[in-house]
Design an enzyme around this catalytic site. Structure first.
Site, short mmCIF file in Angstrom:
data_model
loop_
_atom_site.label_atom_id
_atom_site.label_comp_id
_atom_site.label_asym_id
_atom_site.label_seq_id
_atom_site.Cartn_x
_atom_site.Cartn_y
_atom_site.Cartn_z
N VAL A 1 0.88 -1.17 0.00
CA VAL A 1 0.00 0.00 0.00
C VAL A 1 0.91 1.22 0.00
O VAL A 1 1.94 1.22 0.67
CB VAL A 1 -0.91 0.02 1.25
CG1 VAL A 1 -1.80 1.26 1.26
CG2 VAL A 1 -1.76 -1.25 1.32
N CYS A 2 0.54 2.23 -0.77
CA CYS A 2 1.22 3.53 -0.73
C CYS A 2 2.70 3.33 -1.10
O CYS A 2 3.03 2.51 -1.96
CB CYS A 2 1.01 4.13 0.66
SG CYS A 2 1.24 5.91 0.81
N SER A 3 3.60 4.02 -0.42
CA SER A 3 5.02 3.93 -0.77
C SER A 3 5.63 2.58 -0.41
O SER A 3 6.82 2.34 -0.69
CB SER A 3 5.81 5.06 -0.11
OG SER A 3 5.64 5.02 1.29
N ALA B 1 -2.62 2.26 -4.34
CA ALA B 1 -2.22 3.68 -4.34
C ALA B 1 -2.09 4.16 -2.89
O ALA B 1 -1.81 3.37 -1.99
CB ALA B 1 -3.24 4.47 -5.14
#
Lengths: 211, 211
Positions: free
Chosen positions: B99-101, B149
């Site tokens: 998830v995310c970075s 994202a």
């Protein structure tokens, strides 16, 4: 802006972490996870513990209180230490709020009498028994009392509150930061939308586990 | 179904707790929060710690790995212990996800080379530098690699995975249980939708904090 996130044994993690993630981005936010006793608090699945950095009696005048819900709510309904604390801090809060079955604790503390409020969809009937007036909305604001529906709805509540407190633009910036542009792969997130037999199965199960 | 949630100092809480809340409702799910060293792990705001019950070297063959993101990612990009572990367990996972970075860590471990993937919108360029092929979708599946994202998108990823693993009906039941019927009060959750000056301000800030 001092925010108290109230947790207890067998709370539902996302109930607390959703609004925490949003509200902690308020200007000058200070957040305390608060429980009857400080230390690790296990969530409902047993797989995750979050740390309560503060005991209830160490937090006396938060600006915002957020009460999480979860299967553990039933036990807390009989916990005078928590209900007394909710009544005491509510006298000084700017906003008193809840996610999911957390609203049952506000109601049991006598704070939602005659007020419009919400809860997890499967708990709306119990909320009514405590003297509140349940609505079907996802986030309900009645004066300084803001209650949100089940589990994930605390994110929507958080953004609503950030908008009220810090303005629309700050709330939009937080939404952008958290990339909250939801695209659920199904459309079964409410009892009106989910297949009827899933709604019935859940009601039958929660009658077993919550009573 | 053994799920490893990978966390580290200054991860973003919702990155992990969103998919945890959904995936922990898989049939026979067993979830471990895993960090380099077991014990409390502080999130990015400093206001919340979650307990990592297991050290990386105690978890050797999870079925699903979920790597959270957050400001702490930058430091972990230089942490061979974590990158080596990701490579080792990836050889045995059914699904390797982020998830995310968090996707930057999968990419830094060499797992996303030439693969379609995503990340927080502000990190897509860095993802490309690591040899992945960034897309603008919210949840990207390429083989067994599923990347989501920013922050809140892990909930959508969780439901997508539950559907793939346990079927549409089970995923819908989990969506109903978590009342995931999102109704954001604003429509600013992506750089395409948010006011342009907020996007620019965030980019300027994250250049300061991430480099």
């Amino acid at each position: 802006m001092h925010i108290a996130m109230v947790v207890y044994d067998r709370f539902t993690a996302l109930d607390a972490v959703g609004p925490y993630e949003i509200l902690s981005r308020l200007p000058d936010a200070r957040v305390d996870f608060v429980a009857e006793r400080p230390g690790p608090v296990r969530t409902d699945t047993g797989f995750l513990a979050v740390t309560a950095d503060k005991a209830l009696d160490e937090v006396t005048s938060p600006d915002i209180v957020v009460v999480a819900g979860g299967p553990g709510t039933a036990e807390q309904l009989e916990n005078p230490a928590l209900l007394d604390w909710l009544r005491a801090v509510d006298a000084r809060t700017t906003w008193t709020t809840s996610v999911c079955s957390g609203s049952l604790l506000l109601a049991a503390a006598g704070l939602l009498k005659g007020r419009r409020a919400t809860s997890h969809w499967a708990a709306l009937e119990v909320l009514k028994q405590f003297g509140a007036e349940p609505t079907g909305e996802r986030v309900v604001t009645d004066g300084k009392y803001v209650t949100a529906a089940g589990v994930s709805s605390g994110i929507d509540m958080g953004l609503t509150l950030v908008g009220r407190i810090a303005g629309d633009e700050h709330a939009q910036a937080v939404q952008l930061l958290t990339e909250y542009d939801p695209q659920p792969p199904y459309d079964a997130g409410s009892p009106q939308k989910a297949p009827a037999h899933l709604v019935e199965e859940f009601r039958a199960q929660s009658r077993l586990t919550l009573r």
